[in-house]
Design an enzyme around this catalytic site. Sequence first.
Site, PDB file in Angstrom:
ATOM      1  N   HIS A  81       1.161  -1.562  -0.266  1.00 35.60           N
ATOM      2  CA  HIS A  81      -0.109   0.110   0.278  1.00 35.60           C
ATOM      3  C   HIS A  81       0.735   0.805  -0.030  1.00 35.60           C
ATOM      4  O   HIS A  81       0.375   2.226  -0.684  1.00 35.60           O
ATOM      5  CB  HIS A  81      -1.102   0.460   1.317  1.00 35.60           C
ATOM      6  CG  HIS A  81      -1.589   1.477   1.265  1.00 35.60           C
ATOM      7  ND1 HIS A  81      -3.572   1.234   0.760  1.00 35.60           N
ATOM      8  CD2 HIS A  81      -1.527   2.359   1.275  1.00 35.60           C
ATOM      9  CE1 HIS A  81      -3.408   2.474   1.156  1.00 35.60           C
ATOM     10  NE2 HIS A  81      -3.093   2.690   1.749  1.00 35.60           N
ATOM     11  N   GLU A  82       1.879   1.296   0.705  1.00 36.79           N
ATOM     12  CA  GLU A  82       2.334   2.190   1.189  1.00 36.79           C
ATOM     13  C   GLU A  82       3.634   2.954   0.324  1.00 36.79           C
ATOM     14  O   GLU A  82       4.379   3.659  -0.258  1.00 36.79           O
ATOM     15  CB  GLU A  82       3.905   2.570   2.734  1.00 36.79           C
ATOM     16  CG  GLU A  82       2.498   2.678   3.167  1.00 36.79           C
ATOM     17  CD  GLU A  82       1.563   3.530   3.778  1.00 36.79           C
ATOM     18  OE1 GLU A  82       2.052   4.333   3.207  1.00 36.79           O
ATOM     19  OE2 GLU A  82       0.194   3.456   4.346  1.00 36.79           O
TER      20      GLU A  82
ATOM     21  N   HIS B 109       1.977   4.742  -2.747  1.00 35.68           N
ATOM     22  CA  HIS B 109       2.327   6.014  -2.165  1.00 35.68           C
ATOM     23  C   HIS B 109       3.547   6.778  -2.939  1.00 35.68           C
ATOM     24  O   HIS B 109       3.529   7.141  -3.486  1.00 35.68           O
ATOM     25  CB  HIS B 109       1.859   6.386  -0.946  1.00 35.68           C
ATOM     26  CG  HIS B 109       0.838   6.613  -1.071  1.00 35.68           C
ATOM     27  ND1 HIS B 109      -0.472   6.841  -1.386  1.00 35.68           N
ATOM     28  CD2 HIS B 109      -0.368   5.607   0.592  1.00 35.68           C
ATOM     29  CE1 HIS B 109      -1.534   6.036  -0.951  1.00 35.68           C
ATOM     30  NE2 HIS B 109      -1.526   5.488  -0.098  1.00 35.68           N
TER      31      HIS B 109
END
Length: 425
Positions: free
Chosen positions: A18-19, A22
């Site tokens: 998920h990170e 980003h």
Amino acid sequence: MQTIIAFIIIFGSLVFFHELGHFIFAKRAGIMVREFAIGMGPKIFSMTKGETLYTIRLLPIGGYVRMAGEDFDAIELQPGYRVALVTNEDNVVEKIILNQNNHHPNVVFLEVERADLNKELWIEGYDEDDESEEQRLIRYQVSRAAVLVENGKETVIAPFDRQFDSKTVGQRAMTIFAGPLFNFILAFFIFILIGLFQGVPTYEPIITQVTDDGPAKAAGMQDGDYVKAINGTPITTWQELSETISKNPGNPLKFTVEREGQPVSLAITPKTVKAEDGAKAGQIGVLYETPYKKAPLQAIPNAAENTYNWTVQIVKMLGKLVTGQFSIDDLSGPVGIYKNTEEVAKYGIYNLMHWAAVLSINLGIMNLLPLPALDGGRLLFFAFEAVRGRPVNREKEGLIHFVGIVLLMILMVVVTWNDIQRFFF
């Protein structure tokens, strides 16, 4: 110990990907990433590489990518600050040291009058070593890679074009959307791996086991029977078989099965049971395990189908939560996920991988909800900005996200407490 390791790997993978979404799209947009963190709270491991600090933190309740220009990231030098400047051979400042008391021959001590460390990158002030009556205001240019040092902690300054807010609405939106997107991508690849190594499910209506006390046993059905038809209607999947039996409680059915290559006819009357919704349903007393076959070429379409089906199913469950068919008591937090991971781990690595994929899809969907503090909430503000042609006031947006964080923390506490009561009391 096995459960702990499985939980750490699953949690770490979900948050990491998920990170990572980003992080990658922030870098592609030219945004400076100050920290890439897995977990929250106190640091238990940290490593600096380039301009980014990579950390693992104690509490397994998420992670974050801290980008330049976001809240609490502003670097300002107020008038009257006493700083030590380290310059290069071109007299450009490469290091700004606050609270420096000891004189050193390689630094210039300056009392700051004005400074711009955001756009034009300069510092103006008075040289403390200038003992003349009329001190001359001196301006120094600051390097784009200059470092601010305060109490031994170094922070690289971020020129405005390296900050999150300097980017277009599309770049900012994609940077935020990439987190949930990578959760779906992770789930897709996990399903591919399952398909390659375990095989692709065929869902063929093959009876795995006949129970001792059901109508199927009494009628002569055996383990391994392949159901071909019911009342003359062809049966091709286990779901078709299950639905036909469920819809005919107490009604005699004629089964055509294949046994050792030969057709066998069986007359079975499903017994009547009560379904979860209280309605009557039929049951014949058989168990089923999904059969798999090695078909590498089908692994990708099967993974896409699984990702889509689970996405639809989770969205439907969220809809039930909104309409009141689901309650907060049915939700699970980290404790519930840990206990469920413990149960799933008993059934082997492929079940554990499937569980990780479903959790990843769930994390992606939850983060896309248009709620403050979540990625979906931030995307909603970008949509407003795109429509209005100007951003929402940063202070108002920050306050809304802060309230959202507080409410999410309260929800997390409630869900965790429910998990503790459910599993330990």
